[in-house]
Write a protein that holds these residues in place. Structure first.
Motif, PDB file in Angstrom:
ATOM      1  N   LYS A 173     -14.337 -20.030 -45.371  1.00  0.00           N
ATOM      2  CA  LYS A 173     -13.643 -20.752 -46.433  1.00  0.00           C
ATOM      3  C   LYS A 173     -13.483 -19.917 -47.701  1.00  0.00           C
ATOM      4  O   LYS A 173     -12.815 -20.359 -48.641  1.00  0.00           O
ATOM      5  N   SER A 174     -14.093 -18.730 -47.739  1.00  0.00           N
ATOM      6  CA  SER A 174     -13.990 -17.882 -48.933  1.00  0.00           C
ATOM      7  C   SER A 174     -12.607 -17.294 -49.116  1.00  0.00           C
ATOM      8  O   SER A 174     -12.338 -16.672 -50.146  1.00  0.00           O
ATOM      9  N   GLY A 175     -11.748 -17.428 -48.130  1.00  0.00           N
ATOM     10  CA  GLY A 175     -10.374 -16.954 -48.288  1.00  0.00           C
ATOM     11  C   GLY A 175     -10.154 -15.606 -47.656  1.00  0.00           C
ATOM     12  O   GLY A 175     -11.078 -14.951 -47.162  1.00  0.00           O
ATOM     13  N   GLU A 176      -8.906 -15.184 -47.673  1.00  0.00           N
ATOM     14  CA  GLU A 176      -8.517 -13.908 -47.078  1.00  0.00           C
ATOM     15  C   GLU A 176      -8.289 -12.867 -48.165  1.00  0.00           C
ATOM     16  O   GLU A 176      -8.149 -13.188 -49.344  1.00  0.00           O
ATOM     17  N   SER A 177      -8.257 -11.618 -47.732  1.00  0.00           N
ATOM     18  CA  SER A 177      -8.054 -10.503 -48.665  1.00  0.00           C
ATOM     19  C   SER A 177      -6.573 -10.182 -48.753  1.00  0.00           C
ATOM     20  O   SER A 177      -5.875 -10.118 -47.732  1.00  0.00           O
ATOM     21  N   TYR A 178      -6.120  -9.970 -49.984  1.00  0.00           N
ATOM     22  CA  TYR A 178      -4.720  -9.625 -50.206  1.00  0.00           C
ATOM     23  C   TYR A 178      -4.518  -8.125 -50.379  1.00  0.00           C
ATOM     24  O   TYR A 178      -3.388  -7.668 -50.514  1.00  0.00           O
ATOM     25  N   SER A 179      -5.607  -7.371 -50.391  1.00  0.00           N
ATOM     26  CA  SER A 179      -5.515  -5.914 -50.527  1.00  0.00           C
ATOM     27  C   SER A 179      -6.735  -5.303 -49.857  1.00  0.00           C
ATOM     28  O   SER A 179      -7.786  -5.956 -49.749  1.00  0.00           O
ATOM     29  N   PRO A 180      -6.653  -4.051 -49.409  1.00  0.00           N
ATOM     30  CA  PRO A 180      -7.807  -3.414 -48.767  1.00  0.00           C
ATOM     31  C   PRO A 180      -8.905  -3.125 -49.786  1.00  0.00           C
ATOM     32  O   PRO A 180      -8.672  -3.149 -50.994  1.00  0.00           O
ATOM     33  N   PRO A 181     -10.114  -2.837 -49.328  1.00  0.00           N
ATOM     34  CA  PRO A 181     -11.201  -2.518 -50.266  1.00  0.00           C
ATOM     35  C   PRO A 181     -10.903  -1.261 -51.066  1.00  0.00           C
ATOM     36  O   PRO A 181     -10.273  -0.320 -50.580  1.00  0.00           O
ATOM     37  N   ARG A 182     -11.355  -1.249 -52.315  1.00  0.00           N
ATOM     38  CA  ARG A 182     -11.155  -0.066 -53.158  1.00  0.00           C
ATOM     39  C   ARG A 182     -11.995   1.102 -52.648  1.00  0.00           C
ATOM     40  O   ARG A 182     -11.545   2.234 -52.663  1.00  0.00           O
ATOM     41  N   TYR A 183     -13.231   0.803 -52.223  1.00  0.00           N
ATOM     42  CA  TYR A 183     -14.065   1.829 -51.590  1.00  0.00           C
ATOM     43  C   TYR A 183     -13.727   1.819 -50.103  1.00  0.00           C
ATOM     44  O   TYR A 183     -14.309   1.060 -49.326  1.00  0.00           O
ATOM     45  N   ASN A 184     -12.795   2.668 -49.739  1.00  0.00           N
ATOM     46  CA  ASN A 184     -12.220   2.577 -48.402  1.00  0.00           C
ATOM     47  C   ASN A 184     -13.275   2.748 -47.316  1.00  0.00           C
ATOM     48  O   ASN A 184     -13.633   1.820 -46.601  1.00  0.00           O
TER      49      ASN A 184
END
Length: 720
Positions: free
Chosen positions: A288-299
């Motif tokens: 329920k925390s939701g989805e990510s709209y961008s990849p992690p900054r620390y790839n």
């Protein structure tokens, strides 16, 4: 009351607004003007507001505001949802992230056009001081002269990067105009506003207390008498405000100032690396925390590409019905595979930590701690450093080794050495402890293997926040925590290595003394044991499978196998002759067994059947009995070793002395074994028990010496 009257009572009263009206004669009157029902209700004007409007000269009556016709163009645009705002913000940051990162990298390089900040100096700059300001550079000469009397930490350009270094300070004088023969120079550790510790020589005079002289320099003394540590005044003010506003303890504030930027570590080429593997289920994430709209900054700073991990585990065949000879560990048992009503998206983490407690690689767990997680991470470690010998510590290393053998991954098993951590090894049975203990497997030295558990203890504090984050933000938050943990460990790494070296020296000294005492106490031994004999026994590989084969009858010669079957056949025939109940159910069972055994003997026979008195039959049975006696002797040895392990654990946790445990083992066990195995009377049980005791002491001696050699050959831990 009529129906119309009731309807009038149910109607909402009309809304009015009061307007001030002044007649030509100067009389003030207040008129009520009906407001359209769609308008919002306004607050009633007070008498003071009306009076103020008259005083200010606002006497002209204002016409009522007319409602403009509503239209789609005049209405404000609908408010965007939270998800749209969040996506828009992340897209805006994503466009600038690469440029900002490139700009930061450019600031960490010495510009070719940089000049010394001191006017008239033509020397090339080699120093940068961020405390003096942005883009402030000095040459070596002016860097030392400019930073006298300052608690700055300049960085010097060397080997393609800036490295911080403290400037040697000239003596500080609290009273420069005061000349006294009682002045003495004393080094004081001064902690500046950023928590950095400077060793500053200060000339203290005997005319005033040391504390007053330090306070005059805006330094707060650490002790009331003869202080050796002082804190900058601004730092004390900042700590006070943080304690009052944020309710943080002094220890937490000091811990926050403890870490410093890490130095550049050399890359690992060759050599060996000791790593500890484990999983944690306290860092889950809800769906329920939701989805990510961008990849992690620390790839991929610490985290491996999750799609590659999922693809490997999806196609990896887990060994079913694996024999668990040790305790019932949860690791590798798929016990956490059932998600809580499908509400958990990521159940935890699985990772590797080196022996210096530096985090290496991690990935998310979608199900339980499968045995394939350890296999994938070991493969990744080998692929990352193919020329490095890896020594792997895992809670169920015994099950992992059996799994690799069963699935035919012997090549992968030959590239690593497996052992069980020091505190988990006591959950395994004694035979497993002898094979996979870090004190018995060569190459692990005195490593306890619990480094990853200490990391989990630090990361569990972030579980309350990370479980509500999106997948990308969770990875970034955990990566930030891992970077902070690495900085803290680098700060204390020198002290930790020194403590381990001292502990190894003490262990070496103690084990040598125990070994010498054990070898010197062989007064009643027929053939005294030497240290060379014990070293030879250590190099010999144990073969428990052969012992089991002797006990169960496997690996026997065809003649011995035939003799055993023939003896069983003759025993059944004798039992039939003694039984007088010809029609009983027991007799029918015996007849069927005899018939079946006779058919088996016919298949094994190539000539006439051996008689009961034939020499070849009796010799084969005698050899079988000898094998059984040797098997019994091996079982006695295993029982003695396991008993010795349990007594040592009792000594460690209950305070039982070693001499009492050895006396109990030698007397009680020897009596029981000699009663049951009279055929082994020529074997010295006391000598066998002494061998076990001496062998353990020598193992600790050899591996303590290995730790000292390993520490002496390296001035910096390059195994990470």
């Amino acid at each position: 009351m009529s129906y119309q009257a009731k309807a009038q009572l149910g109607k909402r009263p009309a809304k009015f607004s009061r307007m001030v009206h002044v007649t030509p004669t100067g009389r003030v009157s207040i008129k009520k003007i009906k407001v359209h029902s769609n308008r919002k209700r306004k607050r009633k004007a007070t008498f003071r507001e009306l009076f103020n409007s008259l005083v200010d000269g606002d006497l002209a009556p204002q016409p009522p505001e007319c409602d403009e016709p509503s239209s789609a163009e005049s209405r404000p645009q609908a408010t965007r949802s939270y998800a749209e705002k969040r996506r828009s913000s992340q897209e805006a940051w994503a466009k600038q992230r690469e440029e900002l990162l490139a700009q930061y990298v450019r600031t960490e390089v010495l510009p070719s056009t940089a000049t010394c900040n001191i006017s008239g100096c033509n020397s090339s700059p080699t120093c940068r001081c961020s405390d003096c300001g942005p883009a402030v550079y000095f040459c070596m000469k002016h860097a030392v002269a400019t930073h006298q009397g300052k608690l700055h930490l300049p960085s010097f350009w060397k080997d393609g990067s800036f490295s911080p270094a403290f400037i040697k300070q000239e003596p500080w004088e609290p009273h420069a105009l005061h000349q006294c023969s009682s002045q003495k120079e004393r080094p004081i550790v001064v902690v500046d506003i950023k928590g950095r510790q400077h060793c500053v020589p200060i000339k203290l005079c005997g005319c005033w207390p040391d504390t007053k002289q330090l306070v005059s320099m805006r330094l707060w003394p650490g002790t009331p008498t003869r202080p050796e540590v002082a804190f900058h005044w601004d730092l004390m003010c900042w700590l006070r405000v943080m304690s009052l506003e944020c309710h943080i303890s002094l220890k937490s504030l000091c811990d926050a100032l403890f870490w410093i930027p890490p130095p550049c570590l050399p890359s690992l080429t060759g050599g060996r690396r000791i790593v500890s593997l484990d999983g944690i289920f306290g860092l889950k994430r809800w769906k329920k925390s939701g989805e990510s709209y961008s990849p992690p900054r620390y790839n991929e700073t610490f985290f491996i590409n999750q799609s590659e991990v999922d693809t490997f585990l999806k196609g990896y065949k887990q060994a079913k019905n694996t024999e668990q000879n040790c305790s019932s560990f949860q690791a590798g048992s798929l016990i956490h595979t059932d998600k809580t009503s499908g509400q958990i998206d990521e159940t935890g983490l699985f990772g590797a930590v080196c022996r210096h407690e530096m985090p290496l690689f991690f990935f998310n767990l979608k199900q339980g701690e499968q045995i394939g997680n350890a296999v994938y991470l070991i493969r990744h470690l080998i692929a990352e450093s193919p020329t490095t010998k890896h020594y792997v510590l895992y809670d169920i290393a015994c099950m992992l080794a059996a799994h690799l053998k069963k699935t035919g991954q012997t090549e992968l098993l030959s590239k690593i050495s497996l052992a069980v951590p020091a505190f988990h090894i006591y959950g395994h049975k004694p035979s497993c402890q002898m094979i996979y203990s870090t004190r018995r497997v060569e190459g692990f030295a005195l490593s306890d293997g619990e480094q990853v558990e200490r990391l989990w203890s630090f990361l569990r504090n972030f579980s309350r926040s990370t479980k509500e984050m999106s997948a990308s933000n969770r990875i970034d938050a955990i990566t930030e925590a891992l970077l902070h943990y690495s900085k803290k460990k680098i700060k204390t790494m020198g002290n930790i290595i020194l403590q381990r070296s001292k502990r190894a020296e003490e262990s070496l000294k103690t084990s040598k003394k125990e070994l010498a005492d054990a070898l010197s106490n062989q007064t009643h031994a027929l053939s005294p044991i030497t240290e060379d004999d014990i070293k030879q026994w250590i190099t010999e590989k144990s073969t428990p499978s052969s012992v089991q084969a002797l006990a169960t009858g496997h690996n026997l010669t065809p003649q011995e196998t035939y003799a055993i079957h023939l003896r069983t056949y003759y025993n059944l025939c004798d039992e039939i002759e003694k039984d007088t109940r010809t029609n009983s159910h027991h007799m029918q069972i015996l007849l069927r067994k005899v018939s079946s055994m006779n058919e088996q003997l016919k298949l094994m026979e190539s000539g006439t059947r051996w008689g009961r008195t034939d020499s070849v039959y009796l010799d084969s049975l005698r050899r079988t009995e000898d094998r059984k006696r040797v098997s019994n002797l091996n079982q006695i040895h295993t029982m003695a070793v396991e008993r010795w392990f349990l007594l040592l654990m009792k000594q460690k946790y209950a305070g039982m002395c070693c001499h009492e445990s050895m006396h109990f083992l030698s007397v009680k066990s020897q009596q029981a074994y000699i009663v049951h195995f009279n055929s082994l009377s020529t074997v010295s049980m006391m000598q066998m028990l002494l061998v076990i005791h001496v062998l353990a002491a020598l193992v600790v001696t050899l591996y303590s010496q290995e730790v000292l050699n390993y520490s002496a050959s390296r001035t910096f831990p390059k195994t990470c």
